[in-house]
Design a protein around this motif. Structure first.
Motif, PDB file in Angstrom:
ATOM      1  N   VAL A  50     -67.866 -39.256  67.194  1.00  0.00           N
ATOM      2  CA  VAL A  50     -66.761 -40.166  66.883  1.00  0.00           C
ATOM      3  C   VAL A  50     -66.920 -41.446  67.703  1.00  0.00           C
ATOM      4  O   VAL A  50     -67.755 -41.520  68.604  1.00  0.00           O
ATOM      5  N   PHE A  51     -66.100 -42.432  67.416  1.00  0.00           N
ATOM      6  CA  PHE A  51     -66.109 -43.685  68.166  1.00  0.00           C
ATOM      7  C   PHE A  51     -65.233 -43.540  69.411  1.00  0.00           C
ATOM      8  O   PHE A  51     -64.103 -43.046  69.335  1.00  0.00           O
ATOM      9  N   SER A  52     -65.758 -43.967  70.556  1.00  0.00           N
ATOM     10  CA  SER A  52     -64.959 -44.013  71.780  1.00  0.00           C
ATOM     11  C   SER A  52     -65.449 -45.166  72.638  1.00  0.00           C
ATOM     12  O   SER A  52     -66.625 -45.551  72.576  1.00  0.00           O
ATOM     13  N   VAL A  53     -64.564 -45.724  73.438  1.00  0.00           N
ATOM     14  CA  VAL A  53     -64.940 -46.859  74.281  1.00  0.00           C
ATOM     15  C   VAL A  53     -64.130 -46.842  75.567  1.00  0.00           C
ATOM     16  O   VAL A  53     -62.938 -46.537  75.566  1.00  0.00           O
ATOM     17  N   ARG A  54     -64.811 -47.161  76.675  1.00  0.00           N
ATOM     18  CA  ARG A  54     -64.162 -47.347  77.961  1.00  0.00           C
ATOM     19  C   ARG A  54     -64.640 -48.681  78.516  1.00  0.00           C
ATOM     20  O   ARG A  54     -65.796 -49.085  78.320  1.00  0.00           O
ATOM     21  N   SER A  55     -63.749 -49.360  79.229  1.00  0.00           N
ATOM     22  CA  SER A  55     -64.070 -50.678  79.761  1.00  0.00           C
ATOM     23  C   SER A  55     -63.788 -50.708  81.261  1.00  0.00           C
ATOM     24  O   SER A  55     -62.813 -50.099  81.729  1.00  0.00           O
ATOM     25  N   TYR A  56     -64.648 -51.428  81.996  1.00  0.00           N
ATOM     26  CA  TYR A  56     -64.533 -51.449  83.449  1.00  0.00           C
ATOM     27  C   TYR A  56     -64.485 -52.879  83.976  1.00  0.00           C
ATOM     28  O   TYR A  56     -65.169 -53.779  83.469  1.00  0.00           O
ATOM     29  N   GLU A  57     -63.677 -53.074  85.009  1.00  0.00           N
ATOM     30  CA  GLU A  57     -63.550 -54.364  85.670  1.00  0.00           C
ATOM     31  C   GLU A  57     -64.778 -54.602  86.559  1.00  0.00           C
ATOM     32  O   GLU A  57     -65.539 -53.672  86.859  1.00  0.00           O
ATOM     33  N   PRO A  58     -64.969 -55.859  87.033  1.00  0.00           N
ATOM     34  CA  PRO A  58     -66.094 -56.145  87.929  1.00  0.00           C
ATOM     35  C   PRO A  58     -66.134 -55.279  89.184  1.00  0.00           C
ATOM     36  O   PRO A  58     -67.210 -54.977  89.702  1.00  0.00           O
ATOM     37  N   ASP A  59     -64.944 -54.842  89.662  1.00  0.00           N
ATOM     38  CA  ASP A  59     -64.908 -54.010  90.878  1.00  0.00           C
ATOM     39  C   ASP A  59     -65.149 -52.526  90.587  1.00  0.00           C
ATOM     40  O   ASP A  59     -65.105 -51.687  91.495  1.00  0.00           O
ATOM     41  N   GLY A  60     -65.380 -52.186  89.321  1.00  0.00           N
ATOM     42  CA  GLY A  60     -65.658 -50.805  88.957  1.00  0.00           C
ATOM     43  C   GLY A  60     -64.460 -50.018  88.482  1.00  0.00           C
ATOM     44  O   GLY A  60     -64.605 -48.906  87.954  1.00  0.00           O
ATOM     45  N   SER A  61     -63.262 -50.568  88.658  1.00  0.00           N
ATOM     46  CA  SER A  61     -62.061 -49.866  88.192  1.00  0.00           C
ATOM     47  C   SER A  61     -61.972 -49.942  86.668  1.00  0.00           C
ATOM     48  O   SER A  61     -62.431 -50.897  86.046  1.00  0.00           O
ATOM     49  N   GLU A  62     -61.378 -48.926  86.077  1.00  0.00           N
ATOM     50  CA  GLU A  62     -61.288 -48.897  84.620  1.00  0.00           C
ATOM     51  C   GLU A  62     -60.183 -49.821  84.130  1.00  0.00           C
ATOM     52  O   GLU A  62     -59.094 -49.881  84.707  1.00  0.00           O
ATOM     53  N   ARG A  63     -60.483 -50.560  83.077  1.00  0.00           N
ATOM     54  CA  ARG A  63     -59.511 -51.457  82.449  1.00  0.00           C
ATOM     55  C   ARG A  63     -59.002 -50.793  81.182  1.00  0.00           C
ATOM     56  O   ARG A  63     -59.795 -50.436  80.304  1.00  0.00           O
TER      57      ARG A  63
END
Length: 325
Positions: A50-63
């Motif tokens: 399936v489609f899934s997505v995670r995004s991360y900030e420059p400091d490594g924390s998840e957005r």
């Protein structure tokens, strides 16, 4: 093992604003930009059910992505599946160094990186022009970040998928310029570029702007090929302010530039006149100010940017476009 792709934003000298076909993101007029080498977006992806997505900030924390952002990414994947031989689903991890929704073309970097990734995951050869089309389907300006150097996005004719295409005007080694980027605010804009493009035609200045683009494109390309900075400054600044005037007069009006933006413009004008510097200003759909300058002007423009309080500053050279890692 996930495949990874990297890309950066581009800064338009002749601006892209308005589509003739919103679904395919076919621009109503040509545009021209410089592909930057940083900050970058790195995306890792691998086939999944399936489609899934995670995004991360420059400091490594998840957005945490909004439903709207996830839907846009998923729709782009579904369209890409129709063009490329991809699996049913995909798992994505996006790591962006670019602040979103402030006029820094973060979407151009994301979708050009995705186009590179999807092309790499395809089971058949994908040519560079095809990659640019895949990128454009996510963000019109993303087509230009697939290639390096000075790029033109030609509007073309018709309503087919490939009727708009990218043309390289000069490569990344042609002319050494710098882009000093001053971000006066990280506050995300209320109306995104996609929504703004769809209402561009409501401006009373729209038709005149479209008629003026071919001449500006010709002048801008000539300035680049001849390395004529004075001419480049004149035509790019004219086009920038013309686009924002059109934005401000469309329905509803879009006031992307802030008081800080106008202050920075005025101070740069005074600085370049006083010190005889080769520097131009331009802004995309947000308050962020791009100061493009020659190597000779770089030290003073850099010092000017660093002296700004409560601003984030990035320094970028001319990049070589999206690529796999």
């Amino acid at each position: 093992m996930p495949m990874k792709a990297l890309s950066a934003a581009n800064i338009a000298l002749i601006k892209y604003w308005g589509n003739r076909n919103d679904a395919l993101r076919l621009p109503v007029a040509d545009s021209l930009s410089i592909t930057l080498d940083q900050p970058t977006v790195e995306i890792a992806g691998e086939s999944a059910d399936v489609f899934s997505v995670r995004s991360y900030e420059p400091d490594g924390s998840e957005r945490k992505l909004t439903d709207k952002e996830i839907d846009r990414l998923q729709r782009h994947f579904e369209i890409s599946k129709q063009c490329l031989d991809l699996s049913e689903g995909i798992s994505l991890e996006i790591r962006s160094q670019i602040p979103p929704s402030i006029g820094f073309a973060s979407s151009a970097a994301i979708f050009s990186s995705l186009a590179e990734l999807y092309s790499g995951l395809s089971h058949r050869p994908v040519f560079p022009q095809q990659k640019s089309i895949i990128a454009r389907l996510g963000s019109g300006s993303a087509a230009r970040s697939v290639f390096g150097g000075f790029m033109a996005l030609r509007a073309g004719n018709g309503d087919t998928l490939d009727s708009s295409f990218v043309e390289q005007i000069a490569d990344s080694d042609h002319w050494r310029l710098w882009d000093i980027i001053i971000v006066p605010s990280h506050k995300e804009k209320k109306t995104g570029s996609t929504e703004g493009h769809a209402r561009a035609h409501t401006s009373p200045l729209f038709e005149a702007r479209i008629r003026s683009i071919p001449k500006r494109m010709e002048e801008c390309i000539d300035a680049i090929l001849k390395k004529d900075f004075e001419k480049l400054q004149a035509v790019s600044e004219e086009d920038c302010m013309n686009m924002h005037a059109a934005m401000q007069s469309q329905d509803p009006p879009l006031h992307y530039l802030s008081q800080e933006t106008y202050r920075l413009i005025d101070e740069v004008k005074e600085l370049r006149m006083r010190e005889h510097l080769e520097v131009l200003f331009t802004m995309d759909a947000g308050p962020t100010v791009h100061l493009i300058c020659t190597e000779a002007a770089f030290p003073e423009i850099r010092a000017f940017a660093k002296a700004q309080t409560n601003c984030t500053v990035f320094e970028a050279g001319i990049g070589s476009g999206s690529h796999l890692l």
